[in-house]
Design a protein around this motif. Structure first.
Motif, PDB file in Angstrom:
ATOM      1  N   ARG A  48       0.828  -1.205   0.000  1.00 28.62           N
ATOM      2  CA  ARG A  48       0.000   0.000   0.000  1.00 28.62           C
ATOM      3  C   ARG A  48       0.864   1.259   0.000  1.00 28.62           C
ATOM      4  O   ARG A  48       0.611   2.216  -0.734  1.00 28.62           O
ATOM      5  CB  ARG A  48      -0.927  -0.012   1.223  1.00 28.62           C
ATOM      6  N   ALA A  49       1.926   1.261   0.825  1.00 25.87           N
ATOM      7  CA  ALA A  49       2.835   2.401   0.848  1.00 25.87           C
ATOM      8  C   ALA A  49       3.564   2.540  -0.483  1.00 25.87           C
ATOM      9  O   ALA A  49       3.730   3.655  -1.008  1.00 25.87           O
ATOM     10  CB  ALA A  49       3.830   2.247   1.989  1.00 25.87           C
ATOM     11  N   ALA A  50       4.008   1.414  -1.053  1.00 25.47           N
ATOM     12  CA  ALA A  50       4.705   1.457  -2.339  1.00 25.47           C
ATOM     13  C   ALA A  50       3.808   2.016  -3.433  1.00 25.47           C
ATOM     14  O   ALA A  50       4.252   2.818  -4.273  1.00 25.47           O
ATOM     15  CB  ALA A  50       5.184   0.050  -2.706  1.00 25.47           C
ATOM     16  N   SER A  51       2.536   1.638  -3.432  1.00 23.31           N
ATOM     17  CA  SER A  51       1.594   2.154  -4.433  1.00 23.31           C
ATOM     18  C   SER A  51       1.485   3.668  -4.332  1.00 23.31           C
ATOM     19  O   SER A  51       1.440   4.377  -5.356  1.00 23.31           O
ATOM     20  CB  SER A  51       0.219   1.515  -4.237  1.00 23.31           C
ATOM     21  N   GLY A  52       1.434   4.194  -3.099  1.00 24.99           N
ATOM     22  CA  GLY A  52       1.348   5.633  -2.917  1.00 24.99           C
ATOM     23  C   GLY A  52       2.575   6.356  -3.433  1.00 24.99           C
ATOM     24  O   GLY A  52       2.472   7.404  -4.082  1.00 24.99           O
ATOM     25  N   LEU A  53       3.765   5.807  -3.170  1.00 24.63           N
ATOM     26  CA  LEU A  53       4.992   6.430  -3.665  1.00 24.63           C
ATOM     27  C   LEU A  53       5.033   6.439  -5.188  1.00 24.63           C
ATOM     28  O   LEU A  53       5.401   7.443  -5.807  1.00 24.63           O
ATOM     29  CB  LEU A  53       6.220   5.697  -3.111  1.00 24.63           C
ATOM     30  N   LEU A  54       4.662   5.320  -5.796  1.00 26.78           N
ATOM     31  CA  LEU A  54       4.678   5.237  -7.251  1.00 26.78           C
ATOM     32  C   LEU A  54       3.635   6.167  -7.875  1.00 26.78           C
ATOM     33  O   LEU A  54       3.887   6.812  -8.895  1.00 26.78           O
ATOM     34  CB  LEU A  54       4.429   3.792  -7.686  1.00 26.78           C
ATOM     35  N   GLU A  55       2.463   6.251  -7.245  1.00 25.92           N
ATOM     36  CA  GLU A  55       1.426   7.149  -7.751  1.00 25.92           C
ATOM     37  C   GLU A  55       1.904   8.594  -7.701  1.00 25.92           C
ATOM     38  O   GLU A  55       1.704   9.367  -8.641  1.00 25.92           O
ATOM     39  CB  GLU A  55       0.151   6.977  -6.926  1.00 25.92           C
ATOM     40  N   ALA A  56       2.556   8.970  -6.594  1.00 24.02           N
ATOM     41  CA  ALA A  56       3.075  10.328  -6.471  1.00 24.02           C
ATOM     42  C   ALA A  56       4.150  10.606  -7.514  1.00 24.02           C
ATOM     43  O   ALA A  56       4.236  11.712  -8.059  1.00 24.02           O
ATOM     44  CB  ALA A  56       3.627  10.551  -5.065  1.00 24.02           C
ATOM     45  N   ALA A  57       4.983   9.611  -7.800  1.00 24.71           N
ATOM     46  CA  ALA A  57       6.068   9.796  -8.759  1.00 24.71           C
ATOM     47  C   ALA A  57       5.561  10.016 -10.173  1.00 24.71           C
ATOM     48  O   ALA A  57       6.169  10.738 -10.968  1.00 24.71           O
ATOM     49  CB  ALA A  57       6.998   8.582  -8.733  1.00 24.71           C
ATOM     50  N   LEU A  58       4.420   9.412 -10.507  1.00 28.16           N
ATOM     51  CA  LEU A  58       3.912   9.483 -11.868  1.00 28.16           C
ATOM     52  C   LEU A  58       2.926  10.632 -12.071  1.00 28.16           C
ATOM     53  O   LEU A  58       2.454  10.849 -13.185  1.00 28.16           O
ATOM     54  CB  LEU A  58       3.230   8.158 -12.231  1.00 28.16           C
ATOM     55  N   ARG A  59       2.605  11.384 -11.002  1.00 28.58           N
ATOM     56  CA  ARG A  59       1.570  12.411 -11.102  1.00 28.58           C
ATOM     57  C   ARG A  59       2.026  13.755 -11.663  1.00 28.58           C
ATOM     58  O   ARG A  59       1.261  14.408 -12.352  1.00 28.58           O
ATOM     59  CB  ARG A  59       0.963  12.673  -9.713  1.00 28.58           C
ATOM     60  N   PRO A  60       3.224  14.262 -11.339  1.00 31.91           N
ATOM     61  CA  PRO A  60       3.501  15.671 -11.637  1.00 31.91           C
ATOM     62  C   PRO A  60       3.292  16.097 -13.072  1.00 31.91           C
ATOM     63  O   PRO A  60       2.939  17.233 -13.327  1.00 31.91           O
ATOM     64  CB  PRO A  60       4.979  15.811 -11.231  1.00 31.91           C
ATOM     65  N   ALA A  61       3.490  15.206 -14.048  1.00 29.98           N
ATOM     66  CA  ALA A  61       3.330  15.600 -15.445  1.00 29.98           C
ATOM     67  C   ALA A  61       1.894  15.459 -15.937  1.00 29.98           C
ATOM     68  O   ALA A  61       1.618  15.643 -17.113  1.00 29.98           O
ATOM     69  CB  ALA A  61       4.257  14.766 -16.327  1.00 29.98           C
ATOM     70  N   ALA A  62       0.966  15.159 -15.029  1.00 31.73           N
ATOM     71  CA  ALA A  62      -0.398  14.821 -15.452  1.00 31.73           C
ATOM     72  C   ALA A  62      -1.110  15.973 -16.146  1.00 31.73           C
ATOM     73  O   ALA A  62      -1.855  15.768 -17.081  1.00 31.73           O
ATOM     74  CB  ALA A  62      -1.211  14.351 -14.246  1.00 31.73           C
ATOM     75  N   ASP A  63      -0.891  17.202 -15.691  1.00 30.24           N
ATOM     76  CA  ASP A  63      -1.691  18.301 -16.231  1.00 30.24           C
ATOM     77  C   ASP A  63      -0.849  19.535 -16.495  1.00 30.24           C
ATOM     78  O   ASP A  63      -1.198  20.636 -16.084  1.00 30.24           O
ATOM     79  CB  ASP A  63      -2.828  18.646 -15.271  1.00 30.24           C
ATOM     80  N   ASP A  64       0.269  19.386 -17.183  1.00 27.17           N
ATOM     81  CA  ASP A  64       1.133  20.516 -17.470  1.00 27.17           C
ATOM     82  C   ASP A  64       0.573  21.416 -18.560  1.00 27.17           C
ATOM     83  O   ASP A  64       0.967  22.564 -18.682  1.00 27.17           O
ATOM     84  CB  ASP A  64       2.520  20.030 -17.896  1.00 27.17           C
TER      85      ASP A  64
END
Length: 916
Positions: free
Chosen positions: A630-646
């Motif tokens: 569960r913690a790993a999923s959160g870290l990976l989700e955060a890592a892949l988010r920043p470019a979502a809506d540039d």
């Protein structure tokens, strides 16, 4: 002063209804505003009773300022001028005053010069120039003018009045300037533009970030209500302040003693030598109001109130509203009431909180709302040894909100990850706007407890959304927010990011010293949708820690994984801490994030976690495969988010906003309240149904073509309309329940000629005898995937678009995607692909793929319409048939209502009801 305030309130209440003697007072124009220096002020329409205060303001101005405003010295306003300036009709002549305390510090006004234009002017106190008052006044005057049908502002400015010229030119509007007879003539349209909204957002950001900077970095602190009992609230705040090593000036106010813990105590706030940056008022609710007035007199800038009880009853809620009004009237900002306080680590530590211990310094920033949830955050921080930079408990968030904390932390280079515990959202649209910008550089992890919308904490006065909970969940997802399911989940993700940063990519490796534990980890990872690229479950179970170290080095050093989940079954003889330390060293050098699941006895696990707590170089440890994945999923989700809506919002050049506005104004002209935007929660529910040619024209203004159709009264009219359209045609009932339901007899398709049409009309009239709705003849549309596109003006979120594949199964399974406009091109495509059933658009079972680009273009256009026209209460396009090339909008329905007072509109205001 109190008598004058009470008199003005009474006058405003009477004026709101309007009388023959004068126009109704536009209460919805009142607002509390944030200034550039972080202070607050109150803005409202001018009143005749302001004449004396306006004269005093005028006389305080320098001769130079008076000359720039009136082109003449004018040492004093005449009685005629005072009457003219303070008596307005709130329509053709509008004026706003900005108040700090009882003093007017700025005046702005417009006078209509033609049906669509008005002349605008400002006057800002000499002592307040440069604080942003001119730009705020311009925003509020423009918003009021647009309500009254004004499109253009003009102004006459002396060339030497460079500050006023800058207010116009730097506002983001397209300004025309000409010099005529020694005067600069300024003219510009006041419709919000992408640039003007960006300028407003940047100014809002600076002002709110500055307010938090003042609150969190005080050089002097006043504690009010400190007693000799160390367990009292005031006593605990003093203990926390002393234990944190705060180096600033501390003042105490206590009625019990002249000295407390070696510090002088004052009997009254008025005796404290000011000014003071921050006051903590730990008194009963009624006493807090008087204390605020005394704090204002000695120059207090910010206030923290830990006191509960402001929202347990209607009386308490009334006290809270009055408290906020007084705070903002004096230019102060409030944290609370019901706040657990705040703390800051680092070079200048400070704790004004009820935290169990001062946490170690780190890069995490945390904020919570209620005392209970804030206490859980602080307890979890202490248990993990989470490295904290700052913590804020906003309590009832009556003034300072979590939006303000985000504005502050966005600019703080010391913040590497942000965690928020949300129990309510006063302005979710603004929250998502800030989050979309912030998450491009800083991970934002959020907890929204289940059921928080239906069971709000006391004191959280918010607009209720009409949409399901998952609508806001999807909106937050699109803004780059990582959502978690509980306090432990939130802190596990924040702790992992704070200690090691974000993974560089999505590749995950699993390492275990037993096959069974490895299988559990792999099962949890597969269920979470992690991308497993390496899986080693064959590390021998041995007391020699070097075997695990070597296996981890082999996996991490090859550069093929970004995150490793290590499962360790503790063999009791191993030095588990040393194993973790060696793996952490390899992980740092390999730029790999490491999370560890240790299965062992409770005593050994607690001891190991105790070592992790005090050593930030060690990786986080978890007790179960579920928790670590569960913690790993959160870290990976955060890592892949920043470019979502540039991407910037998409625009369409063929949009005719004026035509859409004309349609809305015409249809709403006779509806009560059409000219006065208000809180959606207070709307009467009066709406106008839009159909036929009006809805087609409304859509056409935004480049959306509606399939041709004609309502018919009888068989002969049906034949005539079909001849105009051309066969084959469709025959439909216009009954809202039946119009798209072939299974209920409301639709007959592919009618080839007049004979078949006559029979179809007769049969439908017979079968649908229970419905008196007219029938409609419509052209046949090309075959395609049926889609439903809706827009709803939500009281909390503003305009929200939803998209789903048409059909009963979709409705029953609630497979609907939601998002907030305006959309970038990529954002529109994400909404199109979001429903699970949208797989039908990609082509399945031998069918060709549908034109998803055309559907994304439709989403952009509907989003622009919903954003530009707040009167659009509801719009439904159904069905939209998306074929291999292009799409056809077969049906549409809409409802218009008086425009709501959106929480995140084109004027800057502070959250909550304006101080009045």
């Amino acid at each position: 002063m109190a008598d004058r305030r009470d008199g003005l309130r009474s006058l405003r209440r009477r004026a709101r209804g309007g009388t023959d003697a004068g126009p109704a007072y536009p209460a919805h124009w009142e607002a509390d505003i944030a200034l550039r220096d972080g202070s607050a002020a109150h803005l409202r329409p001018i009143l005749p009773e302001d004449a004396e205060a306006l004269q005093a303001f005028h006389q305080r101005q320098s001769e130079h300022s008076r000359y720039l405003r009136f082109f003449a010295p004018m040492p004093r306003l005449s009685e005629r001028d005072l009457t003219r300036f303070t008596t307005v009709d709130h329509r053709d002549r509008v004026a706003f005053v900005v108040l700090v305390g009882e003093d007017i510090v700025a005046v702005g006004r417009y006078d209509r010069t033609s049906p669509r234009s008005a002349e605008v002017a400002f006057n800002v106190a000499d002592s307040r120039q440069g604080s942003g008052l001119g730009s705020v006044l311009l925003e509020h005057l423009a918003a009021a003018a647009r309500e009254q049908g004004i499109d253009v502002f003009t102004a006459e400015v002396l060339p030497q009045n460079t500050k006023m010229i800058k207010v116009f030119t730097e506002a983001g509007f397209d300004v025309d300037r000409t010099l005529d007879d020694g005067v600069v003539m300024v003219s510009f349209r006041i419709d919000p533009t992408a640039r003007s909204l960006a300028v407003m957002a940047e100014r809002e950001h600076r002002a709110e970030a500055r307010a938090m900077e003042r609150l969190l970095h005080p050089e002097s602190v006043l504690l009010v209500g400190v007693s000799s009992r160390r367990d009292s609230v005031g006593g605990r705040f003093l203990t926390a302040l002393e234990d944190s090593g705060y180096a600033g000036t501390v003042h105490l106010v206590s009625r019990e003693a002249l000295e407390l813990r070696g510090r002088r105590a004052w009997a009254r706030i008025s005796e404290v030598p000011g000014p003071v940056d921050l006051a903590v008022i730990a008194l009963r609710p009624e006493a807090c109001l008087d204390a605020v007035e005394e704090c204002a007199e000695i120059g207090v800038r910010s206030v923290v109130i830990p006191t509960e009880g402001f929202a347990d009853s209607e009386h308490g809620r009334s006290l809270q509203r009055e408290l906020v009004a007084r705070i903002r009237r004096h230019g102060m900002r409030l944290l609370g009431p019901g706040s657990l306080g705040m703390l800051r680590t680092g070079d200048s530590p400070l704790s004004l909180s009820l935290a169990p211990h001062m946490p170690r310094a780190g890069r995490a920033a945390l904020a919570g709302q209620s005392s209970a949830l804030s206490a859980m955050l602080l307890a979890g921080t202490d248990a993990r040894g989470l490295g904290l930079h700052e913590f804020v408990g906003v309590g009832n968030r009556a003034d300072v909100s979590l939006n303000d904390t985000l504005q502050h932390w966005e600019d703080d280079d010391e913040v590497g990850v942000i965690g928020l515990a949300l129990e309510s959202m006063g302005n979710p649209r603004k929250f998502t706007r800030i989050a979309r910008r912030l998450t491009r550089r800083t991970p934002l992890i959020v907890l929204r407890p289940p059921g928080s919308e239906s069971h709000l904490p006391p004191g959280h006065d918010v607009r209720r959304s009409t949409l399901p909970r998952r609508a806001l969940d999807q909106v937050l997802d699109s803004a780059g927010v990582v959502q978690t399911g509980g306090v432990d989940h939130l802190l596990d993700v924040v702790d992992g990011i704070e200690r090691q940063g974000l993974p560089l990519g999505p590749r995950v490796g699993i390492l275990s010293n037993t096959a069974a534990l490895g299988a559990s980890l792999r099962g949890a990872a597969d269920r979470a949708g992690l991308r497993i690229v390496a899986d080693n479950r064959s590390v021998p179970l041995s007391p020699d820690p070097r075997l695990i170290q070597r296996a981890f080095t082999t996996m991490a050093a090859l550069g093929e994984v970004d995150l490793v989940i290590a499962g360790v079954l503790d063999a009791q003889g191993e030095d588990a801490e040393e194993v973790l330390r060696q793996m952490a060293i390899v992980a740092r050098h390999s730029e790999v994030v490491l999370l560890v699941c240790v299965v062992t006895g409770s005593d050994r696990f607690d001891a190991l976690r105790g070592r992790v707590r005090v050593d930030p170089q060690l990786p986080p440890v978890h007790a179960t495969p579920f928790a670590v994945v569960r913690a790993a999923s959160g870290l990976l989700e955060a890592a892949l988010r920043p470019a979502a809506d540039d991407e910037e919002p998409a625009r369409r050049e063929d949009v005719d906003r004026a035509a859409a506005r004309e349609i809305a104004e015409r249809l709403l002209a006779d509806l009560p309240g059409a000219g006065s935007p208000s809180d959606p929660g207070d709307r009467t529910g009066a709406e106008v149904e839009v159909g036929g040619e009006d809805v087609a024209a409304l859509l056409a203004a935004y480049g959306i073509e509606l399939l041709q159709g004609r309502r018919v009264a009888d068989e002969d009219e049906a034949l005539a309309r079909a001849a105009e359209i051309g066969y084959p045609v469709a025959l439909k009932s216009t009954d809202p329940v039946l119009r798209h339901r072939a299974d209920l007899g409301g639709v007959r398709l592919g009618i080839p000629d007049a004979v078949q049409l006559r029979h179809a009309v007769q049969a439908m009239r017979k079968d649908l005898a229970y419905s008196s709705a007219p029938l409609e003849v419509q052209a046949m549309a090309p075959a395609g995937v049926p889609i439903v596109v809706r827009s709803v003006e939500d009281p909390s979120l503003g305009p929200v678009l939803s998209l789903s594949v048409a059909g009963d199964a979709t409705d029953l399974l609630d497979d609907i995607a939601y998002a907030i406009p305006p959309f970038s091109e990529a954002g529109a495509h994400r909404l199109v692909d979001a429903p699970a059933s949208a797989v039908k658009l990609r082509g399945t079972r031998g069918l060709p793929p549908a034109d998803r680009d055309a559907l994304a273009d439709l989403v952009v256009r509907v989003g622009l319409l919903a954003e530009d026209l707040p009167e659009l209460a509801f719009l439904e396009l159904y069905p939209v048939l998306v074929s291999q090339h292009g799409l056809t909008v077969v049906g549409a329905g809409a409802r218009l209502a008086p425009a709501p007072n959106r929480t995140d509109g084109a004027r800057r205001t502070l959250s909550g009801p304006p101080g009045a």
